[in-house]
Design a protein around this motif. Sequence first.
Motif, mmCIF file in Angstrom:
data_model
loop_
_atom_site.group_PDB
_atom_site.id
_atom_site.type_symbol
_atom_site.label_atom_id
_atom_site.label_comp_id
_atom_site.label_asym_id
_atom_site.label_seq_id
_atom_site.Cartn_x
_atom_site.Cartn_y
_atom_site.Cartn_z
ATOM 1 N N LEU A 1 17.698 16.442 -3.437
ATOM 2 C CA LEU A 1 17.846 17.382 -2.105
ATOM 3 C C LEU A 1 16.743 18.176 -1.818
ATOM 4 C CD1 LEU A 1 19.502 17.588 0.549
ATOM 5 C CD2 LEU A 1 21.044 19.047 -0.736
ATOM 6 N N GLU A 2 16.498 18.954 -2.889
ATOM 7 C CA GLU A 2 15.366 19.899 -2.869
ATOM 8 C C GLU A 2 14.017 19.230 -2.296
ATOM 9 O OE1 GLU A 2 12.755 22.922 -5.607
ATOM 10 O OE2 GLU A 2 14.903 22.429 -6.458
ATOM 11 N N ILE A 3 13.765 17.972 -3.051
ATOM 12 C CA ILE A 3 12.473 17.424 -2.769
ATOM 13 C C ILE A 3 12.147 16.886 -1.466
ATOM 14 C CG2 ILE A 3 11.132 15.275 -3.569
ATOM 15 C CD1 ILE A 3 12.122 15.848 -6.468
ATOM 16 N N ALA A 4 13.632 16.147 -0.947
ATOM 17 C CA ALA A 4 13.543 15.647 0.412
ATOM 18 C C ALA A 4 13.327 16.840 1.399
ATOM 19 C CB ALA A 4 15.225 15.026 0.713
ATOM 20 N N MET A 5 13.776 17.968 1.307
ATOM 21 C CA MET A 5 13.619 19.027 1.961
ATOM 22 C C MET A 5 12.315 19.593 2.169
ATOM 23 S SD MET A 5 16.487 19.362 3.586
ATOM 24 C CE MET A 5 16.239 21.151 4.522
ATOM 25 N N ASP A 6 11.834 19.480 0.845
ATOM 26 C CA ASP A 6 10.210 20.014 0.810
ATOM 27 C C ASP A 6 9.319 19.102 1.377
ATOM 28 O OD1 ASP A 6 10.963 22.311 -0.882
ATOM 29 O OD2 ASP A 6 10.455 21.423 -2.826
ATOM 30 N N ALA A 7 9.610 17.807 1.266
ATOM 31 C CA ALA A 7 8.684 16.857 2.105
ATOM 32 C C ALA A 7 8.987 16.663 3.613
ATOM 33 C CB ALA A 7 9.271 15.234 1.534
ATOM 34 N N TRP A 8 10.159 17.168 4.041
ATOM 35 C CA TRP A 8 10.435 17.363 5.450
ATOM 36 C C TRP A 8 9.358 18.858 5.957
ATOM 37 C CZ3 TRP A 8 15.913 17.356 7.949
ATOM 38 C CH2 TRP A 8 15.790 17.247 9.245
ATOM 39 N N GLU A 9 9.574 19.662 5.217
ATOM 40 C CA GLU A 9 8.741 20.846 5.438
ATOM 41 C C GLU A 9 7.183 20.583 5.332
ATOM 42 O OE1 GLU A 9 7.975 24.702 6.743
ATOM 43 O OE2 GLU A 9 9.758 23.300 6.882
ATOM 44 N N ALA A 10 7.077 19.876 4.351
ATOM 45 C CA ALA A 10 5.581 19.537 4.384
ATOM 46 C C ALA A 10 5.002 18.626 5.545
ATOM 47 C CB ALA A 10 5.133 18.708 2.875
ATOM 48 N N TYR A 11 5.918 17.928 5.867
ATOM 49 C CA TYR A 11 5.342 17.088 7.006
ATOM 50 C C TYR A 11 5.260 17.912 8.390
ATOM 51 C CZ TYR A 11 4.931 13.861 10.831
ATOM 52 O OH TYR A 11 4.402 13.307 12.010
ATOM 53 N N ARG A 12 6.345 18.783 8.466
ATOM 54 C CA ARG A 12 6.523 19.813 9.543
ATOM 55 C C ARG A 12 5.064 20.573 9.742
ATOM 56 N NH1 ARG A 12 7.509 24.316 11.339
ATOM 57 N NH2 ARG A 12 7.729 25.368 9.348
ATOM 58 N N ARG A 13 4.561 21.065 8.554
ATOM 59 C CA ARG A 13 3.718 21.934 8.491
ATOM 60 C C ARG A 13 2.193 21.325 8.614
ATOM 61 N NH1 ARG A 13 3.982 27.311 6.026
ATOM 62 N NH2 ARG A 13 6.221 27.629 5.488
ATOM 63 N N ILE A 14 1.859 20.029 8.184
ATOM 64 C CA ILE A 14 0.653 19.501 8.231
ATOM 65 C C ILE A 14 0.633 18.249 9.189
ATOM 66 C CG2 ILE A 14 -0.141 20.585 6.031
ATOM 67 C CD1 ILE A 14 0.411 17.788 4.812
ATOM 68 N N GLY A 15 1.837 17.546 9.234
ATOM 69 C CA GLY A 15 1.652 16.332 10.187
ATOM 70 C C GLY A 15 1.068 15.274 9.749
ATOM 71 N N SER A 16 0.751 14.257 10.653
ATOM 72 C CA SER A 16 0.136 12.926 10.391
ATOM 73 C C SER A 16 -1.048 13.107 10.093
ATOM 74 C CB SER A 16 0.689 11.857 11.296
ATOM 75 O OG SER A 16 2.258 11.691 11.100
ATOM 76 N N PRO A 17 -1.660 12.273 9.239
ATOM 77 C CA PRO A 17 -1.147 11.448 8.501
ATOM 78 C C PRO A 17 -0.965 11.954 7.201
ATOM 79 C CG PRO A 17 -3.568 10.787 8.379
ATOM 80 C CD PRO A 17 -3.325 12.098 9.478
#
Length: 432
Positions: free
Chosen positions: A302-318
């Motif tokens: 759960l921590e890793i999933a949330m961290d990935a979500w936050e990482a994407y929110r911060r730096i976007g695609s790709p």
Amino acid sequence: MAQRNLFRDGGSADRDAGRPLAHRMRPLRLDEFVGQTHLLGAERPLRRLAQAGSVHSMILWGPPGVGKTTLARLLAEAAGARFESLSAVLSGLKDVRAAIADAEAHAEVTVLFIDEVHRFNKAQQDAFLPHVERGTITFIGATTENPSFEVNAALLSRSRVYVLRSLGAEDLAELVRRALEREFEGVDMADDALTELVALADGDARRVLNTLEVAAQLADGTITAEHVLEASGESHRRFDKGGDAFYDQISALHKAVRGSSPDAALYWLARMLDGGCDPTYIARRLTRMASEDIGLADPRALEIAMDAWEAYRRIGSPEGELALAEATIYLAATPKSNAALKAFGEAMAFVKSNPSWEVPLRFRNAPTKLVESLGHGKGYRYAHDEDDGYAAGERYLPDEMPDVQFYRPEDRGVEARLAARLAELRARDRSI
């Protein structure tokens, strides 16, 4: 509005040269139709229907570019029926009524074809029912969406549903070869160009032919893979946001993670991203997978999933998509348990079907002298003051409520250690 007698004998000279290649290559006879052998092969249902010179109300369900409209026309032609065609995107109830009135004015059987019938609302779909019942029209609808959800039950019950499939590589290659022979005299195609073209078409006959037409205009004698790539532009795989393909693919991703298959999970993740899915939607679903399918077998999921979500929110695609891929791999590879999911579901169901028992006085807060005098907090055992930080024998459920067990930990990952710990504590309770 209506189209009639669209079937002509003859070769390419009769096909309107000013129209797109996909239109010019429409088959004029059922024997020219490519693909859908599960419906049109020898002794298959639609082949037998055509051979009998008959047609019935039906819904043709399948992805774009697999021949739904063409097949409807050919079936009508085989039955000797008039063919009236409407698009649900461009037509309304007035057009439907006009088409039915036109059918009533003719003695022969009329096939009323509705392209993208899922775009019609309930009232528009209901307009067909009495006329289908009376035999005024034979209804054929085409849809890319699941008819169970998008077509009225009454209309669905009066129609047979036939599922059309994406065209295979050999089917698409055959279409390209026919088009080169018929429409592009003197133009050749390199083998790697054909392979590239078929892959980019993604099972869509319309896409393969339209891309071929542009590539042939770019080429000077021989179509190369470079011509194909230039002609295709920025191509996305088939993916209808919010439609069946969307939910089918996220379902496949979820099941691949649950099934501990990192490679399959990555494939479906890539398919969805390539198709234009919002990565934040995928991040949300990964977070759900971490709780639903991994749970306490690996609380870090759960921590890793949330961290990935936050990482994407911060730096976007790709760049942020790599964080989603990393989380996907971890979730697929780690031990699984749905014990927490089942426990929560059982607890919710129990609460809904049982009385709202009072909180025992010993567990209630006592913020004032008044409630303290009423017994709030009296007899509460502070666990940290007990041996090993555990108040053995204490019962935390309402006094009137029977003993229950919602949480049954699996013998996997971290949850195996939790199971051992809980078993030890229950043994201490029994020893009191």
